[in-house]
Design a protein around this motif. Structure first.
Motif, mmCIF file in Angstrom:
data_model
loop_
_atom_site.group_PDB
_atom_site.id
_atom_site.type_symbol
_atom_site.label_atom_id
_atom_site.label_comp_id
_atom_site.label_asym_id
_atom_site.label_seq_id
_atom_site.Cartn_x
_atom_site.Cartn_y
_atom_site.Cartn_z
ATOM 1 N N LEU A 239 -43.931 -23.442 26.610
ATOM 2 C CA LEU A 239 -44.883 -23.094 25.300
ATOM 3 C C LEU A 239 -46.081 -23.734 25.377
ATOM 4 O O LEU A 239 -47.229 -23.067 25.106
ATOM 5 N N LEU B 135 -41.579 -19.523 12.367
ATOM 6 C CA LEU B 135 -41.119 -18.228 11.845
ATOM 7 C C LEU B 135 -42.023 -17.386 11.180
ATOM 8 O O LEU B 135 -42.047 -16.127 11.104
ATOM 9 N N ILE C 249 -35.340 -22.211 26.423
ATOM 10 C CA ILE C 249 -34.696 -21.555 25.305
ATOM 11 C C ILE C 249 -33.412 -21.403 25.617
ATOM 12 O O ILE C 249 -32.473 -21.558 24.674
#
Ligand code: HEM
Ligand code: CU
Ligand code: CU
Lengths: 595, 174
Positions: A516, A108, A465
């Motif tokens: 990823l 984040l 996701i």
């Protein structure tokens, strides 16, 4: 000097080498800009745009570190997913929280911030035909950020900061944890200063004509919000740091939460603004899209700046201390004007692509323009998926969960990570990944290796996701708490069905991490071993075919404001929104009365 | 193009579908906004935010007083406490326990005082899925009316250290 891009017959037309051709007028401008060049520049071999070498240096290194932190966060992610997938419940309790802290901060904060700084440097130099304000300031920022981020990682690994990314007081971590975060925040502020100084000098020296490009405008919006955000971060972190050193008393935990979320939520609005700027940029690069109405697009960015800085309230809806009036006013971003802005972008981006595709002759039916879009281009698919996931999942759930009363049936359950993995991961992260398919060829000057893998990468990541987000949201609706290493002690209350959704979370999570890792491998391998494209345009990812005027005339309509496909899409979006929103009110009506 | 500077005056009113969409979106945003005050007037589930500052020690003392006065038995080693219908009930979160176990009557209304004495905890009533925060230093008063009888579980849903996942309490409604 390679300045023939716009009219070189070998490179125009379908499937040719050039990704993006600035029109004639722009070229003249670029040439004029180049005359004043002394050194420290090169011309982009693909677009003809000027590239400031200082800026290129920092874009490269910020991107590299961004990817390193993404990798750390990704390795943590797979461990978390396999722990929340109750069948495996992989990590020991204390390790789970350590890894969760690691994941939250690297993803984040570090991955996102490093990448955003790269975007700021790009938007203020190349797009404005300008040089970076200061190489020294760039270094100061970079060193502060890297040192801070490494410090945070080190202290987490040392086991001295198992406090999760929010570090809610009275939980207390080692001072190095707070200091590291402060260094990253200050470093980012310095980069933002460099950005504004660059924009200011460009304007003063008239390196560009008229108003800044839309993408730069979006970057400016993001940077303004970032300043407010980072100041909140300083206000929350500095007294906490001094407290952890034993120099000052304990800050109030509720005050801390309020100010911390001024950092935590607002930084998400930085991400949204940056992501939307990337949407516009990639739409232009891949399909030549042009905003229908710049006033509308810019106005929407202004709404972000004006109404986003009250977002902290989203996190304080079911807690003591604040009045309902305060909560309603703030959580609605002052009557949802920032949501309005996102809904506007959600229209203008696809509409601009539709208009551009129709103008190329893809006019069949309502969605002919969409099926003919450059799906072989991973940047394009990444941005489309980003828009869909952000809008349909992240946006709808976010507004709903952030409704004062509905928050009662959602707060701190897995519904919350279910929501934000659709915004900051499926939305922002995926958009940034898409942009990387241009950053690497254009700024590292290497063409991607293993292009077929690159073409499917956004789909794997997005699919994973989405699945994980659904799993989290459903498990959360059944009550499963977030941030919990093992649900066994509470299992009976949740009921057996949650195991199905936790498995969905796990499978989706593993898939997403595979996407990823594939991204990281592609980027790293290409940077290290990819074929150089210096001196020639980047290898084209595939662009939409130009059908002749014939196709336009015979098969359908096109026009500056003719967007039936987009109208259908936003109609479906609004319907989904309305249904989900009122379904939640109805679920709320079933629980106990409370005042 | 979004990558080029704009010359001339670009101020321009929205047209066509774009204009209609802005109108619809704005109207929808107003609905979103108005639903919250509407629910305060006509809905049953609202949080007033009635809060008092209280030191953790003072709150703990009040909880102990409450337990002594209203204790009706034991539940797995934790006092089982039945507050007077319509009266005050106290619930305390601490590492890693919800204290005490409350016994409430369906249809009666209680003033539930919620707080924590060490670090922050999350009050999550299952399987209803109602969630509130317990923050040290704040006495958070929730005026609740249990509906269906049964044995409910209170899960802690804010991270509160290594025992967090085991912080599971009970609430009984008759
Ligand atoms: C690549 C795939 C990813 C997977 C499989 C994944 C998985 C998870 C899981 C399982 C959790 C724990 C949920 C809980 O128990 O509360 C989590 C938390 C979180 N993730 Fe991810 N994640 C991924 C990517 C990302 C990215 C890219 C970001 C940010 C850009 C991100 C941000 C977060 C944050 C902020 C938290 C909450 C940390 C906290 O509660 O303190 N994640 N993630
Ligand atoms: Cu707890
Ligand atoms: Cu807990």
């Amino acid at each position: 000097m390679n300045d023939q891009e716009g009219n070189n017959p070998e490179r125009s037309g379908a499937g040719s080498g050039t990704e993006y051709n600035p029109p004639e007028g722009e070229l003249a401008k670029v040439k004029r800009g180049l005359r004043s060049l002394t050194g420290g520049w090169r011309n982009c071999d693909t677009t003809g745009m000027p590239v400031c070498l200082d800026s290129q240096f920092f874009i490269r290194w910020n991107a590299i570190f961004a990817v390193i932190f993404l990798l750390i966060g990704g390795i943590a992610a797979i461990l978390l997913a396999l722990t929340r997938w109750e069948t495996f419940n992989l990590l020991r309790t204390d390790l789970f929280y350590r890894v969760l802290t690691l994941h939250g901060l690297n993803m984040l904060i570090f991955w996102i911030l490093f990448f955003e700084v790269a975007i700021l440097y790009f938007a203020s130099t190349t797009l404005l035909n300008a040089k970076l304000f200061s190489r020294k300031v760039g270094w100061v920022s970079f060193v502060l950020m890297v040192v801070g981020a490494l410090m945070v990682n080190w202290i987490i690994f040392a086991g001295e900061a198992d406090v999760l990314k929010t570090s809610y007081l009275p939980l207390l971590a080692h001072p190095a944890f707070y200091l590291g975060i402060i260094l990253v925040a200050v470093g980012t502020l310095v980069a933002v200063f460099n950005f504004f100084a660059t924009v200011y000098v460009a304007r003063r020296d008239r390196t560009y004509e008229g108003s800044v490009p839309l993408v730069t405008f979006g970057a400016i919006a993001a940077a303004i919000i970032a300043v407010v955000t980072l100041l909140h971060g300083a206000v929350a972190m500095i007294p906490t740091f001094t407290y952890s050193m034993g120099w000052t008393g304990e800050p109030d935990p509720l005050w801390y939460r309020l100010v911390w979320w001024g950092l935590g939520h607002q930084s998400q609005q930085v991400n949204v603004a940056a992501m939307v700027a990337v949407w516009y940029m990639v739409a232009t690069l891949t399909t030549g899209a042009k905003p229908l109405n710049e006033t509308v697009c810019r106005g929407a960015f202004v709404l972000y700046i004006l109404f986003i800085n009250v977002a902290s309230a989203h996190h304080l809806l079911v807690e003591p201390g604040m009045s309902s009036t305060w909560k309603i006013w703030n959580t609605s971003y002052v009557m949802y004007l920032a949501v309005l802005a996102s809904m506007v972008h959600g229209f203008t981006v696809p509409a601009s692509v539709e208009v551009s595709m129709r103008a190329k002759g893809h006019v069949a039916g309502i969605f002919g323009w969409l099926t003919a879009a450059p799906w072989r281009n991973p940047a394009f698919s990444a941005v489309v998926l980003s828009l869909v996931i952000f809008g349909f999942i992240g946006g709808i759930t976010g507004v709903t969960l952030g409704t004062q009363q509905i928050n009662i049936i959602a707060h701190n359950t897995l519904r919350i990570p279910g929501h934000f993995h659709a915004t900051v991961v499926g939305g922002t992260t995926l958009a940034f990944m898409g942009l990387a398919y241009y950053v690497v060829p254009l700024f590292f000057r290497r063409d991607f290796l293993w292009r077929p893998l690159a073409r499917i990468q956004p789909w794997i990541f997005a699919g994973g996701i989405t699945l994980m987000s659904f799993g989290m949201s459903f498990a959360g609706s059944m009550g499963v708490a977030r941030r919990t290493s093992d649900i066994a002690p509470a299992e009976e209350a949740y009921g057996p069905v949650v195991h199905f959704f936790l498995a969905m979370l796990g499978i989706g999570g593993v898939l997403a991490v595979l996407g990823l890792l594939l991204f990281v491998v592609l980027v790293v391998a290409t940077i290290l071993f990819g074929p150089s494209n210096a001196g020639r345009p980047m290898k084209c990812w595939g662009k939409p075919a130009e059908l002749g005027a014939n196709a336009k005339a015979t098969h359908g309509r096109s026009g500056d404001h003719y967007t039936p496909g987009t109208i259908v899409l936003v109609g479906i979006f609004l319907a989904a929104f309305v249904v989900y929103y009122f379904a939640n009110w109805s679920a709320l009506a079933d629980v106990w009365p409370v005042r | 193009m979004s990558l080029e500077s704009l010359k001339g005056n670009w101020l321009q009113a929205p047209k066509g579908a774009e204009k209609v969409w802005i109108g619809i979106a704005l109207a929808w945003c107003l609905v979103l906004f108005l639903m919250m005050p509407y629910w305060h007037l006509f809905g049953q589930q609202n949080t007033s935010g009635e809060t008092y500052r209280v030191s953790p020690e003072a709150f703990e003392a009040r909880v102990n007083e409450f337990v002594e006065a209203n204790r009706v038995g034991d539940h797995n080693g934790v006092p089982l406490v039945e507050p007077p219908p319509g009266g005050d009930a106290f619930l305390l979160g601490r590492m890693w326990q919800w204290y005490p176990v409350l016994k409430l009557r369906a249809g009666e209304t209680y003033r539930l005082h919620l707080s924590a004495t060490d670090i922050q905890h999350g009050f999550s009533l299952q399987p209803l899925n109602m969630n509130f925060r317990a923050i040290p230093g704040y006495d958070y008063v929730l005026t609740i009316t249990p509906k269906e009888p049964g044995e409910y579980t209170i899960v802690c849903n804010e991270f509160c250290g290594v025992g967090h996942h085991m912080m599971v309490g009970k609430l009984i409604v008759e």
